[in-house]
Structure formats: C-alpha cells, structure tokens
Scaffold this motif. Structure first.
Motif, PDB file in Angstrom:
ATOM      1  N   HIS A 127      85.503  30.930  83.749  1.00  0.00           N
ATOM      2  CA  HIS A 127      85.641  30.267  82.458  1.00  0.00           C
ATOM      3  C   HIS A 127      84.428  29.380  82.202  1.00  0.00           C
ATOM      4  O   HIS A 127      83.987  28.649  83.077  1.00  0.00           O
ATOM      5  CB  HIS A 127      86.899  29.380  82.438  1.00  0.00           C
ATOM      6  N   ASP A 128      83.927  29.425  81.000  1.00  0.00           N
ATOM      7  CA  ASP A 128      82.815  28.548  80.641  1.00  0.00           C
ATOM      8  C   ASP A 128      83.250  27.094  80.518  1.00  0.00           C
ATOM      9  O   ASP A 128      82.412  26.213  80.349  1.00  0.00           O
ATOM     10  CB  ASP A 128      82.182  29.003  79.323  1.00  0.00           C
ATOM     11  N   THR A 129      84.563  26.845  80.558  1.00  0.00           N
ATOM     12  CA  THR A 129      85.052  25.478  80.391  1.00  0.00           C
ATOM     13  C   THR A 129      85.279  24.748  81.706  1.00  0.00           C
ATOM     14  O   THR A 129      85.629  23.570  81.690  1.00  0.00           O
ATOM     15  CB  THR A 129      86.374  25.483  79.602  1.00  0.00           C
ATOM     16  N   VAL A 130      85.114  25.413  82.852  1.00  0.00           N
ATOM     17  CA  VAL A 130      85.406  24.786  84.139  1.00  0.00           C
ATOM     18  C   VAL A 130      84.167  24.723  85.024  1.00  0.00           C
ATOM     19  O   VAL A 130      83.462  25.717  85.190  1.00  0.00           O
ATOM     20  CB  VAL A 130      86.520  25.547  84.900  1.00  0.00           C
ATOM     21  N   LEU A 131      83.941  23.557  85.571  1.00  0.00           N
ATOM     22  CA  LEU A 131      82.852  23.336  86.519  1.00  0.00           C
ATOM     23  C   LEU A 131      83.471  22.982  87.864  1.00  0.00           C
ATOM     24  O   LEU A 131      84.261  22.036  87.960  1.00  0.00           O
ATOM     25  CB  LEU A 131      81.964  22.197  86.017  1.00  0.00           C
ATOM     26  N   VAL A 132      83.169  23.740  88.911  1.00  0.00           N
ATOM     27  CA  VAL A 132      83.772  23.552  90.237  1.00  0.00           C
ATOM     28  C   VAL A 132      82.718  23.055  91.222  1.00  0.00           C
ATOM     29  O   VAL A 132      81.592  23.545  91.245  1.00  0.00           O
ATOM     30  CB  VAL A 132      84.398  24.870  90.756  1.00  0.00           C
ATOM     31  N   CYS A 133      83.104  22.088  92.032  1.00  0.00           N
ATOM     32  CA  CYS A 133      82.258  21.594  93.124  1.00  0.00           C
ATOM     33  C   CYS A 133      83.061  21.624  94.419  1.00  0.00           C
ATOM     34  O   CYS A 133      84.274  21.404  94.419  1.00  0.00           O
ATOM     35  CB  CYS A 133      81.801  20.158  92.888  1.00  0.00           C
ATOM     36  N   SER A 134      82.382  21.890  95.516  1.00  0.00           N
ATOM     37  CA  SER A 134      83.004  21.740  96.829  1.00  0.00           C
ATOM     38  C   SER A 134      82.314  20.597  97.560  1.00  0.00           C
ATOM     39  O   SER A 134      81.153  20.279  97.303  1.00  0.00           O
ATOM     40  CB  SER A 134      82.908  23.039  97.630  1.00  0.00           C
ATOM     41  N   TYR A 135      83.054  19.987  98.492  1.00  0.00           N
ATOM     42  CA  TYR A 135      82.543  18.856  99.260  1.00  0.00           C
ATOM     43  C   TYR A 135      82.618  19.204 100.742  1.00  0.00           C
ATOM     44  O   TYR A 135      83.683  19.571 101.247  1.00  0.00           O
ATOM     45  CB  TYR A 135      83.357  17.600  98.941  1.00  0.00           C
ATOM     46  N   LEU A 136      81.490  19.101 101.423  1.00  0.00           N
ATOM     47  CA  LEU A 136      81.390  19.515 102.819  1.00  0.00           C
ATOM     48  C   LEU A 136      81.076  18.324 103.702  1.00  0.00           C
ATOM     49  O   LEU A 136      80.244  17.479 103.357  1.00  0.00           O
ATOM     50  CB  LEU A 136      80.303  20.587 102.965  1.00  0.00           C
ATOM     51  N   ARG A 137      81.711  18.296 104.876  1.00  0.00           N
ATOM     52  CA  ARG A 137      81.533  17.205 105.824  1.00  0.00           C
ATOM     53  C   ARG A 137      80.609  17.646 106.960  1.00  0.00           C
ATOM     54  O   ARG A 137      80.687  18.785 107.432  1.00  0.00           O
ATOM     55  CB  ARG A 137      82.906  16.816 106.387  1.00  0.00           C
ATOM     56  N   SER A 138      79.756  16.730 107.419  1.00  0.00           N
ATOM     57  CA  SER A 138      78.913  17.020 108.579  1.00  0.00           C
ATOM     58  C   SER A 138      79.763  17.055 109.846  1.00  0.00           C
ATOM     59  O   SER A 138      80.905  16.576 109.862  1.00  0.00           O
ATOM     60  CB  SER A 138      77.815  15.968 108.727  1.00  0.00           C
ATOM     61  N   GLU A 139      79.230  17.591 110.921  1.00  0.00           N
ATOM     62  CA  GLU A 139      79.977  17.724 112.170  1.00  0.00           C
ATOM     63  C   GLU A 139      80.491  16.382 112.682  1.00  0.00           C
ATOM     64  O   GLU A 139      81.600  16.279 113.191  1.00  0.00           O
ATOM     65  CB  GLU A 139      79.094  18.378 113.233  1.00  0.00           C
ATOM     66  N   GLN A 146      77.915  17.417  98.224  1.00  0.00           N
ATOM     67  CA  GLN A 146      78.537  18.090  97.077  1.00  0.00           C
ATOM     68  C   GLN A 146      77.699  19.307  96.697  1.00  0.00           C
ATOM     69  O   GLN A 146      76.469  19.226  96.656  1.00  0.00           O
ATOM     70  CB  GLN A 146      78.610  17.138  95.885  1.00  0.00           C
ATOM     71  N   ARG A 147      78.379  20.417  96.426  1.00  0.00           N
ATOM     72  CA  ARG A 147      77.691  21.611  95.946  1.00  0.00           C
ATOM     73  C   ARG A 147      78.393  22.143  94.706  1.00  0.00           C
ATOM     74  O   ARG A 147      79.615  22.285  94.682  1.00  0.00           O
ATOM     75  CB  ARG A 147      77.657  22.696  97.019  1.00  0.00           C
ATOM     76  N   LEU A 148      77.600  22.441  93.684  1.00  0.00           N
ATOM     77  CA  LEU A 148      78.119  23.042  92.461  1.00  0.00           C
ATOM     78  C   LEU A 148      78.238  24.545  92.643  1.00  0.00           C
ATOM     79  O   LEU A 148      77.355  25.167  93.221  1.00  0.00           O
ATOM     80  CB  LEU A 148      77.174  22.748  91.302  1.00  0.00           C
ATOM     81  N   TRP A 149      79.312  25.116  92.135  1.00  0.00           N
ATOM     82  CA  TRP A 149      79.508  26.557  92.224  1.00  0.00           C
ATOM     83  C   TRP A 149      78.937  27.249  90.990  1.00  0.00           C
ATOM     84  O   TRP A 149      78.973  26.708  89.880  1.00  0.00           O
ATOM     85  CB  TRP A 149      80.998  26.899  92.289  1.00  0.00           C
ATOM     86  N   SER A 150      78.448  28.441  91.193  1.00  0.00           N
ATOM     87  CA  SER A 150      78.054  29.295  90.076  1.00  0.00           C
ATOM     88  C   SER A 150      78.412  30.730  90.452  1.00  0.00           C
ATOM     89  O   SER A 150      78.803  31.000  91.588  1.00  0.00           O
ATOM     90  CB  SER A 150      76.554  29.174  89.795  1.00  0.00           C
ATOM     91  N   HIS A 151      78.283  31.652  89.501  1.00  0.00           N
ATOM     92  CA  HIS A 151      78.539  33.050  89.836  1.00  0.00           C
ATOM     93  C   HIS A 151      77.441  33.929  89.264  1.00  0.00           C
ATOM     94  O   HIS A 151      76.984  33.757  88.130  1.00  0.00           O
ATOM     95  CB  HIS A 151      79.921  33.522  89.347  1.00  0.00           C
ATOM     96  N   ALA A 152      76.993  34.862  90.083  1.00  0.00           N
ATOM     97  CA  ALA A 152      75.958  35.804  89.645  1.00  0.00           C
ATOM     98  C   ALA A 152      76.571  36.916  88.808  1.00  0.00           C
ATOM     99  O   ALA A 152      75.980  37.414  87.875  1.00  0.00           O
ATOM    100  CB  ALA A 152      75.237  36.389  90.859  1.00  0.00           C
ATOM    101  N   ASP A 153      77.757  37.338  89.163  1.00  0.00           N
ATOM    102  CA  ASP A 153      78.510  38.298  88.360  1.00  0.00           C
ATOM    103  C   ASP A 153      79.985  38.031  88.633  1.00  0.00           C
ATOM    104  O   ASP A 153      80.338  37.003  89.198  1.00  0.00           O
ATOM    105  CB  ASP A 153      78.115  39.745  88.703  1.00  0.00           C
ATOM    106  N   ASN A 154      80.844  38.934  88.249  1.00  0.00           N
ATOM    107  CA  ASN A 154      82.272  38.689  88.379  1.00  0.00           C
ATOM    108  C   ASN A 154      82.781  38.764  89.813  1.00  0.00           C
ATOM    109  O   ASN A 154      83.937  38.475  90.081  1.00  0.00           O
ATOM    110  CB  ASN A 154      83.056  39.690  87.519  1.00  0.00           C
ATOM    111  N   LYS A 155      81.941  39.187  90.756  1.00  0.00           N
ATOM    112  CA  LYS A 155      82.422  39.378  92.125  1.00  0.00           C
ATOM    113  C   LYS A 155      81.786  38.421  93.131  1.00  0.00           C
ATOM    114  O   LYS A 155      82.359  38.136  94.162  1.00  0.00           O
ATOM    115  CB  LYS A 155      82.164  40.821  92.571  1.00  0.00           C
ATOM    116  N   THR A 156      80.594  37.967  92.851  1.00  0.00           N
ATOM    117  CA  THR A 156      79.903  37.142  93.840  1.00  0.00           C
ATOM    118  C   THR A 156      79.787  35.706  93.366  1.00  0.00           C
ATOM    119  O   THR A 156      79.822  35.418  92.174  1.00  0.00           O
ATOM    120  CB  THR A 156      78.494  37.691  94.118  1.00  0.00           C
TER     121      THR A 156
END
Length: 421
Positions: A127-139, A146-156
C-alpha cells in the motif's frame, strides 16, 4: 515501500522524532546516522532478547483517506496478529512544526519461530499509504537500529539505509497539539464542510447532513435577544437547569448537536476522529442558525455548544498529564470567527463522586467519552481544564451541588447581571 510518501519524508527523516504511547504517556526517541554512545531509548529497554519490534506509519496526502485507513489498519492488526503481539499508538513528527504529525502503531512481536507478523507487514507495504520500519538489536543489547522497508516488486523486499535509534527529550509541545487545528477541533464552517464532503463517497449519511447545513452568514448572525449556553459533564444538572431557565425567562430551548442530526449520530460516532469531529462541528453551525432565528423573538437557552465539542476533542487528542494540553492562551482555545458567539456560557461543576451517584440513579447509557470520564480521572481533569481555558467567551463556573432551585437562582442572577434580563 510507500514511494510517494517517502519521497516527501526522507529528506527530513533524521530530523523527525518518534513517540510510542505506553500506559497513556508518550516515550520519545529519534534516529541518527552515527552513534555517539547514547543510551538505549526507554521504549526499547524492556524488550526481551528475542522480541521483534516494528513500526507502521500511515502516510497519505488526503487526510480523509489517511484517517479511515488508520482506523481500519488497527482493526486489521488486532484481528490478524498473533495474540503474543503488543500494539501501541505511535507518532512521528518534526518538533514544534504544525501539520507534521504522522500517526501509526508500534508493534512488539513476542512469538517464537517464524514471524507471522512479518508476513503481514510484507503485504502491507504494497500500500502506498503504509510505511514500515523494523528495529534491530545488537548482540550485546546496547544498540538499536531502525531500517525502512521497501519493495522492488510484489515478491521481494529490500531494506533501506540503517539508522541508529537514540533517546530524545520531550518536545516543547506535545505532538498531538501539532495536529489539533481543523483535525480534532474545527475553527471554520469551510474546514468541517470539506471533510464531510470528501467523506460522502464512503459514508452515505454524510450527504443527508450536508443537505441540512446553513449558509455561512446564517451561522454567525447576531440575534436581538441574549443567548445563554449551559455546559457541563453529564449528570451535572444541565437538563433540569435549561428547562427551568426556559420556563423562568420565557426563552427558547435548543440543544447541540441539534435534533435533526440525531438519526446520523450513531453512524458518525463509529467513524475516525477527523470525520466524527467534523460532523459535530457542523452540528454547531446548524444550532447557530437555529439560535439566530429564535433569538430574533426571544432569549435563547442552549444545552451545550462549541465549548463541549472543543473540550472533549482536545482532552481526547492529547495523551498523558494535564500539563500536556496546549498552554493557556493557545489558539486552540479561541472561538471560531465564523460561529455565533453566545452572550453568556455557564459551566456546571460537580464533585466526581456525586456525579457518579447521579449517573447511577439515572440508569442511562453513556457515550464512550462519558464512560471514559467515569473510569479515568485524568481524562476528566483534562476535559475540565480545557473547558476552563476556552475563551471568546470564557465559561463562568457554577457549583451544581446545591438543590436545583438554588442553582437556578444563582444562574438567574448571573443572567440578569450580564445579559440585563
């Protein structure tokens, strides 16, 4: 990724502050490209080692679409996420910059094994209306990114640049206050009208409301006779007092929202705040037209008006303590320039325990906001303080605990003194 939204947001992304609502209070963090030894932000300190954290921000240039999708997204997440997931309201904003607020949700996934929530989020970024981020912890648990998600096509799916998550001080103004004007509280007929007009395609009842609206001139025409508004929480004696004033003064008695909107109230009470508030704002303009018409013949008593609409909306929009409300003198407390101003506004106050006792005695159903008043003392305090801060005109407070005839006499004295009746 929501490409169009990110094209606008990315240039200022590192300037933004994020807040997560936990236990009714916002916890703040920000992001930066280099880590300089900062502590872990409070919102991440109690995250367990294998928990996964995500944020979803609802981005759209059309605020009606944004408001509807935000509400629908919550329903979808609560329905489809595993029960081990915690969902909290979240905001992203530029400190002290009006209309920069973006609303969303913070997700903590405590499930073990493959993440069902991550599969759901992969679908949402289509959806063009949703922006997703994931948050990763160090060891060692001392760093979060924080990392922003994007998609190259509908599968990746791809991850954008990584940012370090660091604590942020509370801003000068609570983030919700950046978005109150003409979103939670409306200050002109035109602004509320535009929201309901845009809603008509998805809410059939909006059309019937629009057909009942007055012209702008009718909503601010000054009547010949005084207009007295009686405000107060439920069970403070407004109905008894307004009816007694009607009889004592030979006045017309009106209510806001007006009777003509009663068939639509249940529908709009289920809508997101933006649409619901626009509906009630327009109700005030319809009442104003009625006041102008009746006030040419007789004094007018009004059971609730703009003060109620604004006080409840402000108290609902701003989370946390009373000190988070916009400061006294803020423009959010100013009366709309195109709405008829009453001659006098009386605010009935009552001890909370006595008010609850009266409510129980009435045995009536309460609105969702009135239920909130009963079990949330802080919300009640914010409503009362918002009432107190509204100007143009300000409320005159009257203690409603004495017998009804004594309250009536006290208010009649006020009316005779201020309105010369």
């Amino acid at each position: 990724m929501a490409r169009r939204a990110m094209a606008l947001l990315l240039p200022q992304w590192c300037s933004r502050v994020f807040s997560v609502e936990l236990n009714g209070a916002p916890l703040y963090f920000s992001i930066q490209e280099k880590h300089q030894g900062e502590e872990v932000p409070p919102v991440f300190r109690k995250v367990q080692k294998y928990d996964r954290c995500y944020s979803l921000l609802v981005c759209s240039s059309d605020r009606v679409t944004r408001a509807k999708f935000y509400a629908e997204l919550k329903e979808k997440l609560l329905r489809d996420l595993p029960k081990e997931c915690d969902l909290s309201p979240m905001n992203s904003f530029l400190p002290n910059v009006k209309d920069s607020l973006i609303k969303g949700y913070f997700l903590k996934d405590k499930t073990e094994g493959p993440s069902q929530s991550e599969r759901l989020l992969r679908d949402l970024i289509q959806h063009d209306t949703v922006l997703v981020c994931s948050y990763l912890r160090s060891e060692d648990g001392q760093l979060w990114t924080q990392r922003l998600w994007s998609h190259a096509d509908n599968k990746t799916m791809e991850m954008s640049k990584e940012y370090f998550v660091v604590p942020s001080e509370a801003p000068e103004y609570h983030p919700a206050t950046l978005n109150i004007i003409n979103s939670d509280v409306f200050y002109s007929f035109e602004e509320a009208y535009e929201v309901l007009k845009k809603s008509a395609d998805i809410i059939p009842e909006a059309t019937s409301v629009l057909e009942q609206l007055p012209g702008r001139a009718e909503a601010r025409s000054k009547p010949d006779f005084p207009v007295i508004v009686i405000e107060g929480l439920d069970a403070t004696g407004k109905t008894t007092l307004t009816e007694s004033l009607r009889d004592s003064l030979g006045a017309a008695l009106l209510r806001s929202p007006p009777q003509c909107l009663s068939p639509s109230r249940a529908c709009f009470d289920r809508e997101p705040p933006l649409i619901r508030r626009a509906f009630y704002a327009l109700g005030n303009y319809i009442t104003a037209e009625e006041i102008g018409r009746e006030g040419m013949k007789t004094p007018v008593i009004v059971d609730r008006f703009w003060h109620s609409t604004a006080a409840y909306a402000i108290a609902t929009a701003v989370s946390g303590a009373v000190c988070n409300l916009p400061a006294e003198g803020s423009e959010v407390y100013c009366w709309p320039t195109d709405l008829l101003q009453p001659s006098l506004v009386v605010l009935l106050t009552l001890d909370p325990e006595e008010r609850k006792r009266r409510l129980r005695g009435r045995g009536q159903g309460e609105t969702e906001e009135e239920q909130e008043l009963d079990h949330n003392q802080l919300f009640r305090l914010k409503v009362e303080e918002a009432y107190r801060r509204i100007s143009g005109p300000a409320c005159v407070t009257v203690d409603a605990s004495p017998p009804a005839d004594q309250v009536l006499q006290q208010v009649l004295l006020l009316i005779r003194g201020k309105c010369h009746l």
